[in-house]
Structure formats: structure tokens, C-alpha cells
Design a protein around this motif. Structure first.
Motif, mmCIF file in Angstrom:
data_model
loop_
_atom_site.group_PDB
_atom_site.id
_atom_site.type_symbol
_atom_site.label_atom_id
_atom_site.label_comp_id
_atom_site.label_asym_id
_atom_site.label_seq_id
_atom_site.Cartn_x
_atom_site.Cartn_y
_atom_site.Cartn_z
ATOM 1 N N SER A 80 38.830 -2.157 34.037
ATOM 2 C CA SER A 80 37.728 -2.969 34.552
ATOM 3 C C SER A 80 38.064 -4.441 34.418
ATOM 4 C CB SER A 80 36.439 -2.660 33.784
ATOM 5 O OG SER A 80 35.446 -3.634 34.051
ATOM 6 N N SER A 81 38.219 -5.106 35.540
ATOM 7 C CA SER A 81 38.549 -6.533 35.504
ATOM 8 C C SER A 81 37.418 -7.342 34.877
ATOM 9 C CB SER A 81 38.848 -7.051 36.910
ATOM 10 O OG SER A 81 37.718 -6.901 37.761
ATOM 11 N N GLN A 82 36.179 -6.875 35.059
ATOM 12 C CA GLN A 82 35.036 -7.602 34.511
ATOM 13 C C GLN A 82 34.986 -7.482 32.983
ATOM 14 O OE1 GLN A 82 33.072 -9.538 36.553
ATOM 15 N NE2 GLN A 82 34.641 -8.940 38.034
ATOM 16 N N MET A 83 35.265 -6.299 32.476
ATOM 17 C CA MET A 83 35.294 -6.123 31.023
ATOM 18 C C MET A 83 36.427 -6.939 30.410
ATOM 19 S SD MET A 83 32.844 -3.815 30.143
ATOM 20 C CE MET A 83 33.250 -2.654 28.833
ATOM 21 N N LEU A 84 37.585 -6.888 31.029
ATOM 22 C CA LEU A 84 38.745 -7.592 30.485
ATOM 23 C C LEU A 84 38.548 -9.104 30.547
ATOM 24 C CD1 LEU A 84 41.391 -6.562 29.225
ATOM 25 C CD2 LEU A 84 42.521 -7.123 31.378
ATOM 26 N N ALA A 85 37.841 -9.579 31.570
ATOM 27 C CA ALA A 85 37.567 -11.016 31.663
ATOM 28 C C ALA A 85 36.736 -11.488 30.468
ATOM 29 C CB ALA A 85 36.837 -11.323 32.963
ATOM 30 N N LEU A 86 35.801 -10.656 30.029
ATOM 31 C CA LEU A 86 35.006 -11.003 28.850
ATOM 32 C C LEU A 86 35.867 -11.012 27.592
ATOM 33 C CD1 LEU A 86 31.786 -8.948 29.664
ATOM 34 C CD2 LEU A 86 32.014 -11.433 29.670
ATOM 35 N N ALA A 87 36.783 -10.048 27.491
ATOM 36 C CA ALA A 87 37.691 -10.026 26.339
ATOM 37 C C ALA A 87 38.551 -11.288 26.318
ATOM 38 C CB ALA A 87 38.571 -8.776 26.399
ATOM 39 N N LYS A 88 39.051 -11.689 27.480
ATOM 40 C CA LYS A 88 39.870 -12.903 27.565
ATOM 41 C C LYS A 88 39.063 -14.127 27.175
ATOM 42 C CE LYS A 88 43.192 -11.630 31.177
ATOM 43 N NZ LYS A 88 43.651 -11.955 32.557
ATOM 44 N N ALA A 89 37.800 -14.181 27.598
ATOM 45 C CA ALA A 89 36.960 -15.332 27.287
ATOM 46 C C ALA A 89 36.760 -15.469 25.781
ATOM 47 C CB ALA A 89 35.612 -15.199 27.995
ATOM 48 N N LYS A 90 36.693 -14.348 25.091
ATOM 49 C CA LYS A 90 36.462 -14.369 23.642
ATOM 50 C C LYS A 90 37.745 -14.557 22.840
ATOM 51 C CE LYS A 90 34.214 -10.415 23.642
ATOM 52 N NZ LYS A 90 33.491 -9.224 23.112
ATOM 53 N N PHE A 91 38.836 -13.940 23.321
ATOM 54 C CA PHE A 91 40.042 -13.870 22.487
ATOM 55 C C PHE A 91 41.301 -14.349 23.207
ATOM 56 C CE2 PHE A 91 37.227 -10.258 21.232
ATOM 57 C CZ PHE A 91 36.783 -10.809 20.038
ATOM 58 N N GLY A 92 41.135 -15.020 24.314
ATOM 59 C CA GLY A 92 42.286 -15.480 25.079
ATOM 60 C C GLY A 92 43.142 -16.507 24.373
ATOM 61 N N ASP A 93 42.580 -17.149 23.327
ATOM 62 C CA ASP A 93 43.354 -18.150 22.588
ATOM 63 C C ASP A 93 44.256 -17.526 21.531
ATOM 64 O OD1 ASP A 93 42.223 -20.202 24.042
ATOM 65 O OD2 ASP A 93 40.630 -20.589 22.593
ATOM 66 N N TYR A 94 44.142 -16.211 21.331
ATOM 67 C CA TYR A 94 45.000 -15.529 20.355
ATOM 68 C C TYR A 94 46.387 -15.335 20.974
ATOM 69 C CZ TYR A 94 41.031 -14.199 17.350
ATOM 70 O OH TYR A 94 39.948 -14.204 16.514
ATOM 71 N N ALA A 95 47.370 -16.001 20.421
ATOM 72 C CA ALA A 95 48.721 -15.902 20.979
ATOM 73 C C ALA A 95 49.289 -14.495 20.856
ATOM 74 C CB ALA A 95 49.650 -16.895 20.274
ATOM 75 N N ALA A 96 48.764 -13.724 19.931
ATOM 76 C CA ALA A 96 49.300 -12.389 19.673
ATOM 77 C C ALA A 96 48.845 -11.347 20.693
ATOM 78 C CB ALA A 96 48.888 -11.920 18.277
ATOM 79 N N ILE A 97 47.934 -11.725 21.612
ATOM 80 C CA ILE A 97 47.349 -10.749 22.536
ATOM 81 C C ILE A 97 47.777 -11.033 23.965
ATOM 82 C CG2 ILE A 97 45.232 -9.678 23.375
ATOM 83 C CD1 ILE A 97 43.827 -10.716 20.843
ATOM 84 N N ASP A 98 48.297 -10.005 24.627
ATOM 85 C CA ASP A 98 48.527 -10.033 26.070
ATOM 86 C C ASP A 98 47.486 -9.145 26.738
ATOM 87 O OD1 ASP A 98 50.755 -11.690 25.998
ATOM 88 O OD2 ASP A 98 52.129 -10.005 25.719
ATOM 89 N N PHE A 99 46.943 -9.587 27.860
ATOM 90 C CA PHE A 99 45.916 -8.831 28.566
ATOM 91 C C PHE A 99 46.483 -8.298 29.886
ATOM 92 C CE2 PHE A 99 43.771 -11.901 25.888
ATOM 93 C CZ PHE A 99 42.725 -11.175 25.329
ATOM 94 N N ARG A 100 46.255 -7.017 30.131
ATOM 95 C CA ARG A 100 46.697 -6.395 31.378
ATOM 96 C C ARG A 100 45.551 -5.591 31.976
ATOM 97 N NH1 ARG A 100 52.305 -3.276 31.377
ATOM 98 N NH2 ARG A 100 51.742 -3.289 33.579
ATOM 99 N N CYS A 101 45.250 -5.878 33.245
ATOM 100 C CA CYS A 101 44.215 -5.138 33.946
ATOM 101 C C CYS A 101 44.866 -4.042 34.779
ATOM 102 C CB CYS A 101 43.392 -6.066 34.844
ATOM 103 S SG CYS A 101 41.989 -5.240 35.640
ATOM 104 N N GLY A 102 44.441 -2.807 34.569
ATOM 105 C CA GLY A 102 44.987 -1.701 35.343
ATOM 106 C C GLY A 102 44.629 -0.377 34.706
ATOM 107 N N ASP A 103 44.940 0.671 35.412
ATOM 108 C CA ASP A 103 44.661 2.025 34.970
ATOM 109 C C ASP A 103 45.726 2.471 33.975
ATOM 110 O OD1 ASP A 103 44.239 4.755 34.698
ATOM 111 O OD2 ASP A 103 44.078 5.148 36.840
ATOM 112 N N ILE A 104 45.313 2.799 32.776
ATOM 113 C CA ILE A 104 46.253 3.202 31.730
ATOM 114 C C ILE A 104 47.059 4.431 32.142
ATOM 115 C CG2 ILE A 104 44.613 4.697 30.526
ATOM 116 C CD1 ILE A 104 47.161 2.324 28.872
ATOM 117 N N LEU A 105 46.534 5.217 33.087
ATOM 118 C CA LEU A 105 47.234 6.417 33.536
ATOM 119 C C LEU A 105 48.320 6.106 34.556
ATOM 120 C CD1 LEU A 105 44.287 8.971 33.914
ATOM 121 C CD2 LEU A 105 45.614 8.350 31.879
#
Length: 209
Positions: A80-105
Motif C-alpha cells: 500500500s503506497s498510502q500506508m508506506l507514505a505514512l511510515a516514511k513521514a514518521k521514520f524517513g529520517d532514520y538512515a537505517a531504514i529503506d522503504f520499498r513499495c510493492g507486493d512482497i510476493l
């Protein structure tokens, strides 16, 4: 035919989570002590690499950063791009986290590159046995030898299934028993499987040979 069926089911899930993303955090309780306890059980290695599958709005991310330490790395994935956008807004400044939007399968990950593949509150949304088997197989491929697959919930199985029974779109999103999920992990080649559940949480772990 099977692939098309899986893809259609996942597309339905994307629409559901995109629609509810904006009010997700406001309508869901979080339990910090339970999340920390689940990660204590997980025994993640300091400085380890973790794939957070179905990361959603990032509920688990700060606890993973805490558990892994400053040298750790997290790949946060959600369809969900919308869910991930919220995660990025909260934790996007964490250098240890990469965000990927897509189907895990369907997303490609480097083989044998993670110390743990975790899904928190996501496994029931793999609604068919085929989806669950594909997810488990892909997790196995992404893990290093000795790496762990972890299927976690910070509420009980009965509570999960009760919540899902209240919405027509999630009626079929059922969480199997820890015993049944452990059996799926063993069938996929995982060893030392553990399934624990009580009236507050749910923890299943398997280790790659």
C-alpha cells in the motif's frame, strides 16, 4: 491460473489498505511493552539486517531500530503506497531504514541477505494457502543460513480474527494457530520452529538451515 488468482487477491488488499491508511494509526491501539517482548523473543542480532514485510504505517520500525542498534539495517516493504507514505513521514529520517513499495510476493530481494524476515500483524492478509506458501518460500530464499522468519501479533489470535470478522472485506483474513503455521514453516524447510500464543500476543519463529 494460480498466479492470476494470487495477484487478484493482493490487489484487493492494496485497495483496502490504501483506503483506510489515513485513519489507521488513530483507530488502532499499540502495545509498546508487547512489541518489545516479541522482539526480545526474536533475539535479533545487533547490527543485523531485517526485512519488515507488510510494514504498514511503520508500527514496528522504531522498535526494530532499538533492537538492532546503530549498525542495523531495515528494509520496510508494503504493497500500500498510502500506508508506506505514512511510515516514511514518521521514520524517513532514520538512515537505517529503506522503504520499498510493492507486493512482497513479487518483489525481488538479494538471496541469503537478511538475518530476519518479520511480519507484524500481516500474515492473515495472505488469505489463501498458496499465498502463505509463496510468502514463506520467498522469506526462506531471502534469509541467510541461521536466519529467522518471524510471524508476530501484539494481540491474541482470537482478537485478530474477531476484528477481521467485523468487516466484510477482511472476513477471510484468518490467523491460523501457531501450531498450524509452524507446520507450514517446517514443510518449507525451516527448523527449530516455535509457536507461542496467549491472550495478549502471538509469536511464531522458524530458522533457516
Amino acid at each position: 491460473i494460480l498466479r492470476k488468482h494470487v495477484e487478484k487477491a493482493m490487489e484487493k488488499g492494496v485497495k483496502f489498505f490504501d483506503r483506510y491508511a489515513a485513519k489507521w494509526d488513530a483507530t488502532r491501539d499499540t502495545y509498546p511493552s508487547r512489541l518489545r517482548f516479541l522482539l526480545d523473543l526474536a533475539a535479533l542480532p545487533l547490527g543485523g539486517r531485517v526485512l519488515d514485510a507488510g510494514s504498514g504505517t511503520g508500527v514496528l520500525l522504531p522498535y526494530l531500530v532499538e533492537a538492532l542498534g546503530p549498525q542495523g539495517h531495515i528494509t520496510a516493504v508494503d504493497f500500500s503506497s498510502q500506508m508506506l507514505a505514512l511510515a516514511k513521514a514518521k521514520f524517513g529520517d532514520y538512515a537505517a531504514i529503506d522503504f520499498r513499495c510493492g507486493d512482497i510476493l513479487q518483489l525481488e530481494f538479494p538471496p541469503a541477505s537478511y538475518d530476519a524476515v518479520i511480519c507484524l500483524n500481516f500474515f492473515p492478509h495472505l488469505t489463501t494457502l498458496a499465498q502463505k506458501q509463496v510468502y514463506i518460500a520467498r522469506a526462506y530464499a531471502a534469509l541467510r543460513p541461521g536466519g529467522k522468519i518471524l510471524i508476530l501479533h501484539d494481540i491474541s489470535r482470537d482478537a485478530v480474527n474477531g476484528v477481521h470478522s467485523q468487516c466484510e472485506e477482511t472476513l477471510n483474513d484468518r490467523l491460523p494457530s501457531g501450531i498450524d503455521v509452524s507446520a507450514l514453516l517446517r514443510a518449507a524447510g525451516f527448523i527449530d520452529t516455535v509457536g507461542l500464543e496467549d491472550d495478549e500476543l502471538y509469536f511464531v519463529r522458524g530458522i533457516k538451515k
